[in-house]
Design an enzyme around this catalytic site. Structure first.
Site, PDB file in Angstrom:
ATOM      1  N   LYS A  30     -30.092  71.990  26.650  1.00 37.58           N
ATOM      2  CA  LYS A  30     -30.607  73.327  26.967  1.00 37.58           C
ATOM      3  C   LYS A  30     -29.455  74.304  27.175  1.00 37.58           C
ATOM      4  CE  LYS A  30     -33.938  75.429  30.218  1.00 37.58           C
ATOM      5  NZ  LYS A  30     -34.831  75.115  31.366  1.00 37.58           N
ATOM      6  N   SER A 107     -39.382  76.399  30.624  1.00 40.39           N
ATOM      7  CA  SER A 107     -38.356  77.072  29.844  1.00 40.39           C
ATOM      8  C   SER A 107     -37.521  76.121  28.992  1.00 40.39           C
ATOM      9  CB  SER A 107     -37.429  77.854  30.784  1.00 40.39           C
ATOM     10  OG  SER A 107     -36.748  76.952  31.661  1.00 40.39           O
ATOM     11  N   SER A 131     -40.402  73.519  34.367  1.00 38.71           N
ATOM     12  CA  SER A 131     -39.808  73.816  33.069  1.00 38.71           C
ATOM     13  C   SER A 131     -39.497  72.607  32.205  1.00 38.71           C
ATOM     14  CB  SER A 131     -38.535  74.653  33.247  1.00 38.71           C
ATOM     15  OG  SER A 131     -38.866  75.968  33.614  1.00 38.71           O
TER      16      SER A 131
END
Length: 381
Positions: A30, A107, A131
């Site tokens: 990420k 996310s 997330s």
């Protein structure tokens, strides 16, 4: 390279050790984690353009490299990780291969989509308010939010440090458990529980989910002995969480956002607008409420495992109206906030039988990460 999923990609981007328990595994990182030689972009191209290349690699990445995994690349995130939908107005929305035309969840949208597409075997994400668990739920993956503080967040761009936790996404439990063993260790140590199968359910929390999810959830847990409990007012708990998170998000990113008002997309901009409005007195009150909620939840849950849907619905459509998305988001965050408030590990398992994937979430005692993975296998057997 699908740029809605990948920001950087290589063959590999960074090679891991030539041997180890994760040899031949590939990691999608990420875009919050430092990877030496690359800048952190946090899902925003303007932020990325102004950022310097990192001079070291985040420990949470390095541990995987040292265990033999290769970093396949750096993947997209919702801007500053301040969303659970997975849409990014700058790079596009990563695909959800499990639900045609569905949002991927965020996310940690890039890590989830890369794993679901088969382009990586491990997604390295973060989980503040769901997330990791929400994209795992939407895409039919295994997703673990680790015990808060169990894995170093050094060299990871923060959102709300009181709640931020490292998390991983995989297509199967074996890979997930291997990753957890590599990072957390195989041998129990003081503070880590060998969890047992004492399950509890709060019907008021489950009622926040859509009817089909509630029915599938009831079917998934029907063969287990489950005790009914009352955790309290979900709205009050979430409000304390939301205000505290917002205050910390403003400290993390507010100065940059205020200096670049046209560089942030509408949904994230709205959340930062609220964050900017939180006064010191409101933050103090929210933190006091948060401590009260945490103490009560710990007292009720003890070492038992809370079962709850990972999300209030399957993946919403990309074309869903804002009012629908707001309703889904509000209900889902009330389900996911319990782990954030308590700092407990939470594991989303693809166990609910619906046309679209929805996860079953196990929220366990702090330090019980490995035990959750072991127990979760019973729900998909």
């Amino acid at each position: 390279m699908n740029t809605s999923v990948w920001r950087e990609h290589g063959t590999p981007l960074v090679a891991g050790a030539p041997d180890g328990p994760l040899h031949r595994e590939t990691v999608a990182v990420k875009d919050l984690y430092a990877v030496e030689g690359f800048a952190v972009g946090a899902g925003n191209p303007t932020f990325l353009a102004e950022a310097a290349a990192e001079t070291r690699t985040a420990p949470a990445v390095q541990q995987l490299l040292d265990a033999g995994a290769d970093v396949a690349g750096i993947v997209q995130t919702d801007e500053f990780a301040y969303s659970i939908q997975g849409a990014n107005p700058h790079y596009g929305t990563p695909p959800n291969p499990a639900v045609a035309g569905g949002l991927p969840g965020g996310s940690s949208s890039g890590p989830a989509s890369a794993v679901a597409l088969g382009e990586a075997s491990i997604g390295l994400g973060t989980d503040t308010a769901g997330s990791v668990r929400v994209p795992a739920s939407y895409q039919g993956l295994w997703g673990l939010r680790t015990t808060h503080g169990a894995v170093s967040l050094d060299c990871v761009w923060p959102l709300a440090p009181t709640f931020d936790s490292v998390g991983w996404l995989t297509r199967d439990p074996v890979t997930l458990r291997t990753v957890a063993e590599v990072v957390l260790g195989k041998t129990p140590h003081p503070g880590r529980f060998v969890v047992d199968a004492r399950f509890v359910v709060d019907p008021a929390l489950v009622a926040l989910a859509e009817p089909g999810v509630r029915e599938a959830f009831a079917a998934a847990i029907a063969r287990f002995e489950v005790e009914t409990i009352d955790l309290g007012d979900a709205d009050a708990m979430f409000e304390a969480f939301r205000v505290t998170q917002a205050a910390e998000a403003w400290r993390s990113d507010g100065e940059w956002v205020a200096g670049h008002p046209d560089a942030v997309g509408p949904g994230t901009s709205d959340r930062f607008g609220f964050a900017a409005s939180v006064t010191p007195a409101q933050e103090v009150a929210a933190r006091a409420d948060l401590a009260t909620h945490r103490a009560r939840l710990d007292d009720i849950l003890g070492d038992r495992i809370l079962l709850v849907p990972s999300a209030s619905s399957g993946a919403p459509a990309l074309t869903a109206k804002p009012a629908v998305l707001d309703a889904v988001r509000g209900a889902t965050l009330r389900l996911t906030a319990i782990a954030g408030i308590t700092g407990r590990p939470a594991l989303s398992v693809p166990a609910l039988r619906l046309p679209a994937p929805v996860g079953l979430c196990l929220v366990g005692p702090r330090g019980g990460d490995l035990g959750l993975i072991d127990l979760a296998g019973f729900f998909v057997a």
